[in-house]
Enzyme design. Structure first.
Site, short mmCIF file in Angstrom:
data_model
loop_
_atom_site.label_atom_id
_atom_site.label_comp_id
_atom_site.label_asym_id
_atom_site.label_seq_id
_atom_site.Cartn_x
_atom_site.Cartn_y
_atom_site.Cartn_z
N LYS A 64 -13.79 -13.34 12.21
CA LYS A 64 -14.76 -12.25 12.27
C LYS A 64 -14.59 -11.42 11.00
O LYS A 64 -13.46 -11.23 10.53
CB LYS A 64 -14.48 -11.40 13.52
CG LYS A 64 -15.48 -10.28 13.79
CD LYS A 64 -15.14 -9.60 15.12
CE LYS A 64 -16.10 -8.46 15.45
NZ LYS A 64 -15.77 -7.84 16.76
N SER A 82 -19.49 -7.37 20.08
CA SER A 82 -19.80 -7.35 18.66
C SER A 82 -19.40 -8.62 17.92
O SER A 82 -19.86 -8.84 16.80
CB SER A 82 -19.09 -6.16 18.01
OG SER A 82 -17.68 -6.33 18.07
N SER A 98 -15.93 -7.03 23.23
CA SER A 98 -16.55 -7.68 22.08
C SER A 98 -16.16 -9.14 21.87
O SER A 98 -16.75 -9.82 21.03
CB SER A 98 -16.24 -6.90 20.80
OG SER A 98 -17.06 -5.77 20.74
#
Ligand SMILES: [Zn+2]
Lengths: 483, 95, 475
Positions: A77, A152, A176
């Protein structure tokens, strides 16, 4: 090939049926062919990845014994630092920030011979539940390109679901990892707070953030968790707890395991199709010999409110460093130093980030601290105590991961509160700091539904044991999107 | 509790953010709706409850006083929007 | 109207650790700009602080030396404010749980011994440095993250002089414990003051004014004297004293209102979520207590009791650890305490002050001073010559015996030689001899002076006196 799991690929590599370079090329090709539609990647480092792959192939050729993850393409990420590459946090603020250092997890993956292919898209600074707040582009759900992948860590989830990479890392502050894992039909684990080093993870809410893996199945999850867990001296909040081999929890009997179903997690707001699939899942556990009982976690009804106060307050301070002085976006015109701050921050941050900075700044400001921040910390204590109490009577707690399946792009972006509600079942876990896993529980109208299992502190093993038993009894984890 | 545009302006100043008049109205409304939502917390009796700093209490992460290498100056300044002679450069700051 | 002045001081002392408070970068002073920085002290995204154990050790040591209670369980806090020298735009410090609290320092006032309370001592990080040029500011983060303790006194001081005495004592104690260099010039000791006045007899506190930018103890005293006077005059004119921060302007000798900050301070303190509790147990505290050296007050009392030194000498000698160490080494090498004290308080301190040097800059060894004194005792040199030898010794650090020998400064005690010299002087000054004979005793002094001059100061004065009397009587 892209539909295979980490453990399958590992075995192929060991049997020399494929090379890491070939795998890497396949992954790069896959990204090349689908990512303009999917939007999962912010940056791809093909050459670097091929170098790493060659290195692994050389070692394989020389007969070296390698870790499970060696030679297998993965992605981080884009809020985790990797030396010499950009860490953008999907924000204009960090569009050009090149990190001079490796995060703890990046080091761990490199030590394990991982081939890090790129950095994945996300909600800006991990603030969002749909991946629509990314400054660069939206990520789309591989099951339905008109829908969100969740957030997210939507890019990391979509990249694994679509087979761009074999596993990826995400971060979970309020859901997330688990919520996008549920919406993209993959396995996502948020470890116990402190299990995985946060060093080098760009902080959103320091006391809630935790890095964890996205994988296609539970065995892969155990393998990746093995690689990234453990004490890091550079993170004061990383726990000095012995790391076991999590794969030993696979293929275990769950007869007599006590599973709690909190009534509060099945109340209003949950969509009927999700409820139905979760109830079916409960039956699977029962048929495996688990003991399922209803429990109550009344304090968890306040978790989302507590979360928004704590996460926003910490974020307002964590994001203060982005000011256009040492790194990051600087406004083109300004009158003085104060103006650099104000203009750079106002232009560099998107609306959702500003909204949370505003809320957090307000909650910490003179006169409101006791009513908001301190109050939230006190209720946090009550939530923690409630979970501890519950684990005296159950081994794991079961719930849906999210109240709905993936919603349409744009559906909730203008209604912050309804967006926040999509984290209602995941947030209590971060407040308490306990581990939780989301696993595929089946499709509803062609969209994946996630089942959440929550464990006691450092009981990731118990979660993996239950999740793997579920997987053995079902086929949901073998479903792949058609993209 | 509810916030006014004036409150939003004050908080924005603290946070080093600026908004157009239209945005101020929007942020005031949004903040108010979130604040109204979190108002639910006041229902909970927390008298005598210790605040939980962190998920669970942890004690003493300490390092020894041993020097580790710093970054090269080139690396330190690499991301700086403006720099000169090894310094980060900003418009004149008044103390 | 008579007023009472109320002063509280906030002192920041830089701790003498090797590395910064939250990272392993060196704290060395004077490195090239932006070379002692890493992701942590630059506040790069993703970096995290880890507390330096030595910082805790030193802060506890300072706390114990200042008679504080040590807080067993503390947590760091963030203080949020935007400033270019603050890399994260918050400072990691302590708020509700300072490491030490409720201590005191004793100072010697005219009214006797007085305790000045210490409210708290907490640990925190220093900021970087802004270099201001005409058009721009330049930021160097080498100092960012250097460990500090902030020592906050209670508002117990009642005059600028007491404030200075408190600072001197505080400096001595910190120096004794070795936790800080305490050099105000290098910024390792900094002081801000809060001052208010109230009419004598009133129990209410007046409006507090904060005074900053005082770069020496003398400046603190002067600034507070100025500020007290300013407030009293304002009061008497019926003006309201406003709560503000004022800056001491050393050149103009006055305090001036600082450009007021655009917003009221709203630091939004909250527990630092990147750090965990610091728990200090009795064992840890006791091991530090055992390592405490003898502190200035105890040493002063010992000098009075053990060496029989006057109160005044003891106070001066123990005001600096290095001075006291020097003194004691001299005594250990066989020097007589009072004589050594006279030398230190006279020649040594005067010379150091003239050259703005510190005791540690002295080139000669304590043993050399002892030798110098014994050369006088043995009559090898006179007291006057000793001062000359001292000057040489101070310059070169050489052995006084060697200096005396090489420069031929040995005192002449040979009666024959002195008699010869005296007769020569008497022959050359018949008028003085006549004056003496006529009863003008003053003439004797003149003749002695001439004899000493003729001997270049080396003649033993006692022998000169004795033989001169004999020779004069013969004439
Ligand atoms: Zn550093």
């Amino acid at each position: 090939m892209h539909k295979k799991t980490v453990h399958e690929i590992r075995d192929l590599l060991r049997r020399k049926e494929i090379s890491s370079v070939e795998l890497t090329k396949i992954a790069l090709e896959r990204i090349n062919s689908i990512d303009d539609r999917l939007g999962a990647f912010i940056s791809v480092y093909g050459e670097q990845a091929l170098e790493a792959a060659k290195d692994v192939d050389r070692k394989i050729a020389s007969g070296e014994e390698l870790p499970d993850l060696a030679g297998i393409p993965t992605a981080l990420k884009d809020n985790m630092n990797m030396k010499g590459t950009k860490t953008t946090c999907a924000s204009r603020m960090l569009e050009n920030f090149v990190s001079p250092y490796d995060a703890g997890v990046t080091e761990r993956l490199k030590e394990n011979g991982a081939v890090i292919i790129g950095k994945t898209n996300m909600d800006e600074f991990a603030m969002g539940s749909s991946n629509e707040t990314s400054y660069f582009k939206k990520v789309r759900n591989p099951y339905d390109l008109e829908r969100v992948p969740g957030g997210s860590s939507g890019g990391s989830a979509a990249a694994v679901a679509s087979g761009e990479v074999y596993y990826s890392l995400g971060s979970d502050t309020g859901g997330s990892i688990r919520q996008p894992a549920a919406m993209c039909g993959v396995v996502g684990l948020k470890p116990t707070y402190g299990r995985v080093s946060r060093y080098g993870l760009v902080a959103f809410a320091s006391s809630l953030d935790q890095i964890g893996p996205f994988t296609k199945d539970v065995e892969d999850c155990a393998i990746v968790l093995n690689a990234i867990s453990g004490k890091d001296e550079r993170d004061s909040t990383s726990a000095d707890v012995k790391v076991e081999d999590f794969t030993k929890y696979l293929n275990r009997d769950i007869r007599g395991m006590r599973i709690g179903m909190p009534v509060e997690f099945f109340g209003e707001g949950i969509s009927e199709d999700v409820r139905k699939i979760i109830i079916d899942a409960v039956e699977v556990f029962k048929s495996q010999g688990a003991e399922v009982k209803e429990i109550s976690l009344p304090m968890s009804r306040y978790a989302l409110e507590v979360y928004y106060i704590l996460a926003s307050s910490e974020a307002s301070s964590n994001l203060a460093r982005f000011d256009g002085i040492r790194y990051g976006y600087r406004a083109e015109s300004y009158s003085d130093a104060v103006d650099i701050y104000t203009k750079s921050r106002s232009q560099g941050f998107g609306d959702e980030v500003k909204r949370r900075i505003m809320l957090g700044t307000y909650a910490l400001s003179a006169g409101y601290y006791d009513a908001y921040y301190k109050k939230a910390l006190q209720i946090r204590t009550l939530i923690i105590n409630e979970f501890k109490e519950a684990y005296k009577n159950v081994d794991i707690i079961l719930s849906p991961t999210s109240p709905t399946t993936a919603f349409k792009l744009g559906e909730k972006i203008n209604d912050p509160l309804s967006m926040y509600l999509s984290d209602i079942y995941t947030v209590p876990v971060n407040i308490a700091g306990i581990p939780a896993i989301s696993i595929p529980a089946g499709l509803s109208n062609g969209l994946p539904v996630g089942l959440q299992l929550m464990g006691n502190y450092f009981e990731e093993g118990t979660l993996l044991k239950a999740a793997h038993a579920f997987e053995r009894a079902t086929e949901h984890h073998r479903i792949r999107p058609s993209i | 509790m509810s916030v006014s545009i004036k409150d939003v302006e004050y908080v924005a100043k603290l946070a080093r953010l600026e908004f157009s008049e239209k945005e101020k109205v929007k942020f005031t409304e949004e903040l108010n709706s979130i604040l109204k939502y979190v108002e639910k917390l006041s229902e909970v009796d927390t008298s005598g409850v210790e605040p939980a700093i962190g998920a669970y209490p942890m004690y003493n992460a300490l390092r020894e006083d041993e020097i580790s290498p710093s970054l090269d100056r080139e690396e330190i300044l690499k991301n700086a929007p403006d720099k000169q002679d090894g310094y980060f450069k900003v418009p004149k700051v008044i103390d | 109207m008579d007023f009472e002045v109320i002063i509280g001081l906030e002192v920041h002392a830089e701790l003498s650790t090797n590395t910064k408070i939250y990272c392993g970068c060196t704290t060395e002073f004077g490195g090239e700009q932006n070379t002692h920085c890493c992701p942590v002290c630059l506040g790069l995204p993703g970096s995290l602080p880890v507390l330096n154990k030595k910082v805790v050790d030193y802060a506890i040591k300072a706390g114990l030396a200042l008679n504080c209670d040590i807080n067993r369980l503390t947590h760091m806090a963030r203080k949020n404010y935007f400033y270019p020298d603050t890399p994260k735009n918050y400072q990691i410090t302590q708020d509700e749980t300072p490491l030490c609290r409720d201590g005191y320092i004793e100072i010697e006032t005219e009214g006797g011994l007085k305790k000045i309370g210490i409210q708290r001592i907490h640990i925190e990080e220093d900021a970087g440095k802004n270099v201001h040029m005409e058009d721009s500011s330049y930021v160097d983060y080498n100092r960012a993250g250097v460990p500090l303790i902030e020592i906050v006194s209670k508002p117990d001081m009642r005059s600028p002089k007491e404030a200075r005495m408190y600072l001197e004592k505080l400096k001595a104690i910190l120096q004794y414990t070795g936790v800080s260099d305490v050099k105000m010039e290098e910024g390792s000791l900094r002081c801000d003051a809060n001052i208010s006045i109230r009419p004598e007899g009133s129990n209410e506190f007046g409006t507090k004014v904060e005074v900053k930018n005082m770069n020496s103890f003398r400046a603190v005293e002067r600034a507070l004297e100025y500020e007290a006077k300013r407030q009293m005059e304002a009061y008497e004119r019926g003006e309201k004293i406003i709560q503000e921060t004022r800056r001491w302007d050393e050149g103009r000798g006055e305090t001036v209102t600082m450009r007021s900050k655009e917003e009221a301070h709203d630091y939004r303190y909250f527990p630092e979520p990147d750090m965990i509790y610091l728990s200090v147990d009795d064992e840890w505290i006791e091991s530090i207590r055992k390592s405490l050296p003898e502190l200035p007050d105890a040493r002063r009392r010992r000098y009075i009791n053990e060496f029989g030194l006057p109160e005044y000498d003891s106070e001066i000698l123990t005001s600096s650890k290095k001075l006291a160490d020097f003194f004691e080494e001299c005594v250990n090498e066989g020097g007589r305490p009072k004589e050594i004290s006279n030398w230190i308080m006279g020649e040594i301190l005067r010379t150091l002050k003239d050259r703005s040097m510190e005791i540690e800059d002295i080139k000669f060894a304590p043993g050399h001073l002892v030798k110098l004194v014994s050369l006088v005792d043995k009559g090898t040199i006179s007291g006057t010559i000793a001062k000359k030898v001292f000057k040489d010794m101070f310059e070169t650090g050489e052995d006084p015996e060697k200096i005396v020998k090489e420069k031929g400064l040995v005192q002449v005690s040979d009666e024959g030689a002195i008699r010869e010299l005296i007769n020569k002087v008497l022959d050359e000054n018949p008028q003085s001899v006549a004056d003496f004979k006529a009863g003008k005793t003053k003439a004797m002094g003149f003749i002695v002076g001439q004899v000493m001059k003729a001997s270049k100061g080396k003649a033993n004065p006692q022998i000169v006196n004795k033989i001169l009397t004999e020779e004069l009587n013969k004439r």
